[in-house]
Write an enzyme that holds these catalytic residues in place. Structure first.
Site, PDB file in Angstrom:
ATOM      1  N   VAL A   1       0.794  -1.152  -0.012  1.00 47.33           N
ATOM      2  CA  VAL A   1       0.086   0.027  -0.023  1.00 47.33           C
ATOM      3  C   VAL A   1       0.869   1.230  -0.094  1.00 47.33           C
ATOM      4  O   VAL A   1       1.804   1.384   0.726  1.00 47.33           O
ATOM      5  CB  VAL A   1      -0.906  -0.148   1.041  1.00 47.33           C
TER       6      VAL A   1
ATOM      7  N   ASN B   1       5.963   6.430  -1.183  1.00 48.33           N
ATOM      8  CA  ASN B   1       7.422   5.883  -1.229  1.00 48.33           C
ATOM      9  C   ASN B   1       8.231   5.664  -0.087  1.00 48.33           C
ATOM     10  O   ASN B   1       9.385   5.804   0.108  1.00 48.33           O
ATOM     11  CB  ASN B   1       8.088   7.019  -2.074  1.00 48.33           C
ATOM     12  N   ARG B   2       7.284   5.210   1.252  1.00 42.80           N
ATOM     13  CA  ARG B   2       7.893   4.545   2.173  1.00 42.80           C
ATOM     14  C   ARG B   2       8.739   5.786   3.052  1.00 42.80           C
ATOM     15  O   ARG B   2       9.672   5.519   3.799  1.00 42.80           O
ATOM     16  CB  ARG B   2       8.868   3.639   1.942  1.00 42.80           C
ATOM     17  N   MET B   3       8.577   7.105   2.558  1.00 39.72           N
ATOM     18  CA  MET B   3       9.155   8.063   3.254  1.00 39.72           C
ATOM     19  C   MET B   3       8.457   8.741   4.585  1.00 39.72           C
ATOM     20  O   MET B   3       7.775   9.654   4.490  1.00 39.72           O
ATOM     21  CB  MET B   3       9.751   9.375   2.403  1.00 39.72           C
TER      22      MET B   3
END
Length: 214
Positions: free
Chosen positions: A10, A191-193
Site C-alpha cells: 500500500v 514512497n515509504r518516506m
C-alpha cells in the site's frame, strides 16, 4: 505464498506530520490520535500490542487494551500471575504499539513499568462488566489447562460463589503502567518516506521532540 506476500503493498498518501502540528505533550497527542481513530470507526481503538521480555531475554508480544492515559503513562490491567506480569517484574521494562492501519498511523511507547495503585485499580474494576469480573476470578491466566471444560467449570464455580453479591477485585489482579521514556508518532507517507516524530524524556523528565529517518 512468499510471492503473494512480496506483492502486498500500500502506498500511503497522507498529508504527513510536522512538529508544529503536534500537541504540546506526548499524552495530549496520543489522546488526539486515539480520538481520531475512534471517530473513524476503528474497533477498539485503544488496543495496543504489548511487548515484554523475560529474564532470558526472549521477547513476547500480545494485544491488550489501554485503560488509562495521562501524564504518568499508559495503563492496562491483567492477572499479576500471568506470563506478561512475570516478564514485567523480571525486567521492569515494556513497549507498546497502537496500530491504526486505517489512518496509516502507529504510536510506539517505550519505558519502565510500575504497578497501579490499589485505589486506582478498584476504581477501574467498578466499571467492568460483571462477566469480566467473574472471568478474572475464574482464569489462572497463562496456566495450562486440559480442555475448555476446565475453564467453563471454573467460571460456573465463581458465578455460584458470588451469587448476587458484588464481585471484589481478585488479589492476583491489577494494573500496570508504562512510564514512557520515548513516545514515537509514525505517519505513513508515499514512497515509504514516512514521518517519525519522537518525544524523548531527559533525566529531569523534560521532553524534546526529534525527527527520525524512516
Amino acid at each position: 505464498m512468499t510471492d503473494q506476500l512480496a506483492g502486498m503493498r500500500v502506498d500511503y498518501r497522507s498529508e504527513g506530520l510536522e512538529v508544529e502540528q503536534l500537541e504540546p505533550t506526548w499524552h495530549g497527542q496520543l489522546a488526539a490520535w486515539l480520538a481520531a481513530a475512534e471517530a473513524d470507526g476503528v474497533v477498539e481503538a485503544n488496543a495496543m500490542v504489548l511487548a515484554t521480555a523475560g529474564e532470558d531475554g526472549r521477547p513476547a508480544s500480545r494485544t491488550v487494551l489501554c485503560k488509562g492515559l495521562d501524564a504518568r503513562g499508559v495503563v492496562f490491567y491483567t492477572n499479576y500471575t500471568s506470563a506478561k506480569s512475570h516478564d514485567l517484574r523480571a525486567t521492569r521494562f515494556a513497549s507498546a504499539t497502537f496500530p491504526w492501519y486505517l489512518q496509516h498511523r502507529q504510536v510506539h511507547v517505550r519505558g519502565t513499568v510500575e504497578a497501579v495503585a490499589a485505589a486506582e485499580t478498584q476504581a477501574y474494576w467498578a466499571t467492568r462488566p460483571r462477566g469480566s469480573q467473574l472471568g478474572a476470578w475464574a482464569s489462572a491466566q497463562s496456566v495450562r489447562v486440559r480442555n475448555r471444560r476446565v475453564l467453563d467449570d471454573a467460571l460456573a464455580g465463581v458465578t455460584q460463589r458470588f451469587g448476587e453479591d458484588p464481585v471484589p477485585v481478585p488479589p492476583h489482579w491489577g494494573g500496570w503502567r508504562i512510564v514512557p521514556e520515548q513516545v514515537e508518532f509514525w505517519q505513513g507517507r508515499t514512497n515509504r518516506m514516512h514521518d517519525r516524530l519522537r518525544f524523548e524524556a531527559d533525566r529531569d523528565r523534560t521532553w524534546t521532540v526529534r525527527r527520525l529517518a524512516p
